[in-house]
Design an enzyme around this catalytic site. Structure first.
Site, PDB file in Angstrom:
ATOM      1  N   LYS A 104      23.521 -51.980  28.282  1.00  0.00           N
ATOM      2  CA  LYS A 104      24.758 -51.881  27.501  1.00  0.00           C
ATOM      3  C   LYS A 104      25.994 -52.236  28.333  1.00  0.00           C
ATOM      4  CE  LYS A 104      23.232 -48.838  23.822  1.00  0.00           C
ATOM      5  NZ  LYS A 104      21.797 -48.591  24.169  1.00  0.00           N
TER       6      LYS A 104
HETATM    7  C1  LIG Z   1      20.743 -49.001  23.358  1.00  0.00           C
HETATM    8  C2  LIG Z   1      19.394 -49.168  23.966  1.00  0.00           C
HETATM    9  C3  LIG Z   1      18.343 -49.820  23.299  1.00  0.00           C
HETATM   10  C4  LIG Z   1      18.462 -50.321  21.884  1.00  0.00           C
HETATM   11  O1  LIG Z   1      19.288 -51.459  21.777  1.00  0.00           O
HETATM   12  P1  LIG Z   1      19.895 -51.904  20.360  1.00  0.00           P
HETATM   13  O2  LIG Z   1      20.885 -52.940  20.689  1.00  0.00           O
HETATM   14  O3  LIG Z   1      20.510 -50.675  19.754  1.00  0.00           O
HETATM   15  O4  LIG Z   1      18.752 -52.410  19.529  1.00  0.00           O
HETATM   16  C5  LIG Z   1      17.140 -49.988  23.977  1.00  0.00           C
HETATM   17  N1  LIG Z   1      16.960 -49.505  25.224  1.00  0.00           N
HETATM   18  C6  LIG Z   1      17.941 -48.876  25.901  1.00  0.00           C
HETATM   19  C7  LIG Z   1      17.669 -48.356  27.263  1.00  0.00           C
HETATM   20  C8  LIG Z   1      19.195 -48.679  25.300  1.00  0.00           C
HETATM   21  O5  LIG Z   1      20.164 -48.027  25.971  1.00  0.00           O
END
Ligand SMILES: *Cc1c(COP(=O)(O)O)cnc(C)c1O
Length: 459
Positions: A104
């Protein structure tokens, strides 16, 4: 809604009726342009992709924002998103080397700099209100700390996150970051955010904004690494690759979908879920049935414990040939908590053309995958990445390179790692004493008015 400039979409996000913002058209990358992109480093590549969607930031400014965001200091690698090859044709794209050790950061760090830039231009300020159950909160706070014109109010369920995640947030001492531990569960936090967002007067008066994954700029930032991964894994632009993507809110894989629509030769987008398989079910059966909070399981890949994928609407928009009336009709059902079923309709036939396939995982498979990848390749992956690898390997094809996206580092989820390999994962430098640093947070009841009063006091 009438089209808006990029910066307006960046700061406001949603259409007045709650719909998501989408670009009017996807820029196509020609074969000649693909040749030019292939040789670029991450920052240059990011500029080339992102600038095609930005219509109100001068090129020199955008270049500067991108150059300040994707630095080797912040992402601990000159490559920003390094590709690691496990064996010929099988790769992991390292997306988790940013400050909070989850993918993220790649989007959120850019968002922080874009916010600061856009707010400085208008002379406004913004109060970001969010709720987190783990990765979003730290990522947003590290991206917004010290930024002029921005304050962050982050709600989290008291005592419900891992010690590592809690410490990541609560150890920040920046005066523009406010951690609010709520006596309750994640859904209580989410409900408070919704209640505040629905109070139009309060929202206007205190300029409340959000950073959740429905923000178009977050999707935009994520398109870049699909190109980066493609170029790193292939020698020529005639090759096809498949991507395996651990999914929750459909943000990450939505960026892959956009990259494919732009012309990146992606054969398959392999969507992986954990036990909360609402998205995998859709791509298997054609039925989209969001679950309520009470039906959402707590799993050992907690950042994917999502039963209503907020970005999924974006894919359905493209699937329907951008038929807004049809999307509205389908989401009228979703908003009432009902399902929609495309099986047997012409739309379901069209899903195949978009390259999506899906797979699911569960705790036993997750632990087994972590162990197997560690034994076979000497590489340690986190539980979310393991879910992606499992689905990816199930759909792997002999002549197609498979790139699995790494969405977090194992150190964030040491319990599962110990279960899989018998000892704790190594800590990256700088994180050794995280949990013993002084913490700064307030505790509140799950009370919307109390949260509003707190924001009003600080803003
Ligand atoms: C947020 C997250 C996801 C999911 O990603 P999306 O964009 O919501 O589909 C998967 N793995 C981790 C470690 C995350 O922090």
């Amino acid at each position: 809604m009438p089209p808006k400039k990029f910066s307006k979409i960046l700061l406001a996000g949603l259409a007045p009726d709650g719909g998501l913002a989408m670009p009017e058209a996807y820029p196509r990358i020609s074969a000649a342009q693909m040749e030019e992109l292939r040789g670029l480093g991450y920052r240059e590549l990011a500029f080339e992709i992102i600038s095609r969607f930005v219509d109100d930031i001068p090129a020199a400014d955008l270049r500067d924002i991108i150059a300040r965001t994707y630095t080797p200091e912040l992402f601990r690698s000159e490559e920003i998103a390094p590709l690691r090859t496990l064996e010929p044709g099988l790769h992991i794209l390292g997306l988790s080397n940013g400050p909070t050790l989850a993918f993220k950061d790649i989007a959120m760090q850019l968002l922080g700099n874009l916010f600061e830039y856009a707010l400085a231009k208008t002379g406004e300020d913004l109060n970001i209100l969010g709720a987190t159950s783990g990765d979003t909160g730290p990522s947003a706070e590290y991206a917004m700390r010290g930024k002029h014109g921005v304050r962050v109010f982050m709600l989290s369920p008291q005592g419900k996150m891992s010690h590592f995640q809690t410490a990541q947030m609560f150890s920040l001492q920046d005066p523009n970051i406010f951690n609010i531990a709520i006596r309750g569960v994640f859904d209580d936090c989410q409900d408070i955010v919704k209640a505040v967002s629905n109070d139009y007067t309060f929202k206007q008066k205190y300029r409340i904004g959000t950073v959740n994954s429905i923000n178009w700029a977050r999707i935009l930032a994520q398109i870049v690494y699909y190109f980066k991964g493609y170029f790193a894994a292939t020698r020529s632009n005639t090759e096809q690759v498949s991507f395996a993507v651990p999914s929750g809110n459909f943000g990450n894989i939505c960026a892959g979908h956009v990259a494919r629509m732009m012309g990146l030769p992606i054969r398959r987008l392999i969507l992986a879920t954990n036990e909360n398989e609402v998205l995998a079910e859709f791509f298997r059966t054609g039925c989209y049935r969001p679950r309520v909070a009470a039906e959402t399981l707590q799993t050992s890949s907690p950042s994917m414990d999502i039963s209503k994928a907020s970005n999924f609407e974006r894919f359905i928009f493209d699937l329907t040939g951008r038929d807004t009336a049809k999307v509205k009709e389908l989401w009228r059902a979703v908003d009432k908590g009902a399902a929609f079923d495309l099986a047997g309709t012409p739309l379901w036939e069209k899903v195949k053309d978009f390259g999506f396939v899906s797979g699911t995982s569960n705790h036993a498979a997750r632990i087994a995958t972590i162990r197997k990848i560690h034994e076979q390749y000497g590489v340690l992956v986190d539980p979310h990445t393991a879910d992606g690898l499992k689905a990816g390997l199930e759909h792997r094809e002999a002549d197609v390179q498979l790139i699995c996206l790494e969405t977090a580092l194992p150190v964030k989820f040491s319990e599962s790692i110990i279960e899989a390999i018998g000892h704790e994962p190594a800590r990256p430098a700088g994180y050794e004493n995280l949990e013993s640093l002084p913490q700064r947070y307030v505790v509140m009841n799950a009370d919307t008015d109390a949260v509003k009063a707190f924001i009003a006091e600080q803003a």
